[in-house]
Design an enzyme around this catalytic site. Structure first.
Site, mmCIF file in Angstrom:
data_model
loop_
_atom_site.group_PDB
_atom_site.id
_atom_site.type_symbol
_atom_site.label_atom_id
_atom_site.label_comp_id
_atom_site.label_asym_id
_atom_site.label_seq_id
_atom_site.Cartn_x
_atom_site.Cartn_y
_atom_site.Cartn_z
ATOM 1 N N HIS A 107 0.873 -1.266 -0.130
ATOM 2 C CA HIS A 107 0.123 -0.033 0.027
ATOM 3 C C HIS A 107 0.889 1.228 0.023
ATOM 4 O O HIS A 107 2.043 1.315 0.539
ATOM 5 C CB HIS A 107 -1.125 0.022 1.072
ATOM 6 C CG HIS A 107 -1.864 -1.059 1.323
ATOM 7 N ND1 HIS A 107 -3.111 -0.962 1.958
ATOM 8 C CD2 HIS A 107 -2.153 -2.213 0.686
ATOM 9 C CE1 HIS A 107 -3.639 -2.164 1.794
ATOM 10 N NE2 HIS A 107 -3.170 -2.889 1.084
ATOM 11 N N GLU B 169 0.813 3.961 1.830
ATOM 12 C CA GLU B 169 1.276 4.262 3.228
ATOM 13 C C GLU B 169 2.817 3.349 3.707
ATOM 14 O O GLU B 169 3.759 3.917 4.111
ATOM 15 C CB GLU B 169 0.296 4.200 4.391
ATOM 16 C CG GLU B 169 -0.838 5.051 3.776
ATOM 17 C CD GLU B 169 -2.061 4.183 3.208
ATOM 18 O OE1 GLU B 169 -3.340 4.453 3.454
ATOM 19 O OE2 GLU B 169 -1.828 3.595 2.312
ATOM 20 N N CYS C 107 -6.142 1.909 5.790
ATOM 21 C CA CYS C 107 -6.656 0.497 6.172
ATOM 22 C C CYS C 107 -5.915 0.429 7.736
ATOM 23 O O CYS C 107 -5.291 1.016 8.130
ATOM 24 C CB CYS C 107 -6.420 -0.534 5.488
ATOM 25 S SG CYS C 107 -4.825 -0.920 5.317
ATOM 26 N N CYS D 56 -2.333 0.102 7.424
ATOM 27 C CA CYS D 56 -1.368 1.135 7.294
ATOM 28 C C CYS D 56 -1.517 1.917 8.550
ATOM 29 O O CYS D 56 -0.693 2.752 8.821
ATOM 30 C CB CYS D 56 -1.802 1.692 6.169
ATOM 31 S SG CYS D 56 -1.703 0.822 4.356
#
Length: 148
Positions: A56, A58, A86, A89
């Site tokens: 992801h 992040e 999420c 993260c």
């Protein structure tokens, strides 16, 4: 936590990164980590591109920033993300001790920020950015049309 509207060069950079992810078939999310007014790292989603569920925006930005400062603690840092993080993260953001999170679109299905408690506190600021929200909804509309 916080809620506001802002026109910020760091969020704009995150949006540009998110567009790269979208063009490559990944969910259009970009992240920028800033330390004392300077960009420390930036990344965009590459989950599909790398066949890795942890890639992801992040997570990638945090990994780059930690390597750069040679420490897992990203003190005096802020992260700008185009979508509400999420759980994975958010955990990484808190574990890295990032001071403030700015996000441009809420995750309507899996909102995380009001229900999670960790031993580190991070200020969350929803900056309500229409471009962030529309980029995500357009991406998923196109994906659903392809699936039909």
């Amino acid at each position: 936590m916080g809620h506001g509207v802002m026109d910020n060069k760091y969020m704009q950079l995150a949006i540009e990164l998110a567009k790269k992810a979208g063009k490559k078939g990944d969910v259009p999310v970009g992240a920028v980590i800033v330390q004392k007014g300077k960009v420390l790292s930036k990344a965009y989603n590459q989950k599909n591109a790398r066949n890795n569920p942890t890639c992801h925006a992040e997570m990638l930005a945090i990994n780059k920033a930690c390597k750069k400062v040679k420490n897992f603690r990203l003190e005096n840092c802020e992260i700008y993300v185009t979508k509400e993080p999420c759980v994975m993260c958010l955990g990484a953001i808190l574990s890295a001790r990032i001071d403030r999170l700015y996000y441009g679109a809420k995750d309507k299905k899996y909102s995380n920020l009001d229900n999670i408690r960790f031993n580190h506190y991070c200020e969350y600021v929803y900056v309500e950015n229409e471009e962030c929200a529309s980029m995500l909804s357009n991406f998923f509309k196109k994906r659903r049309k392809k699936a039909e």
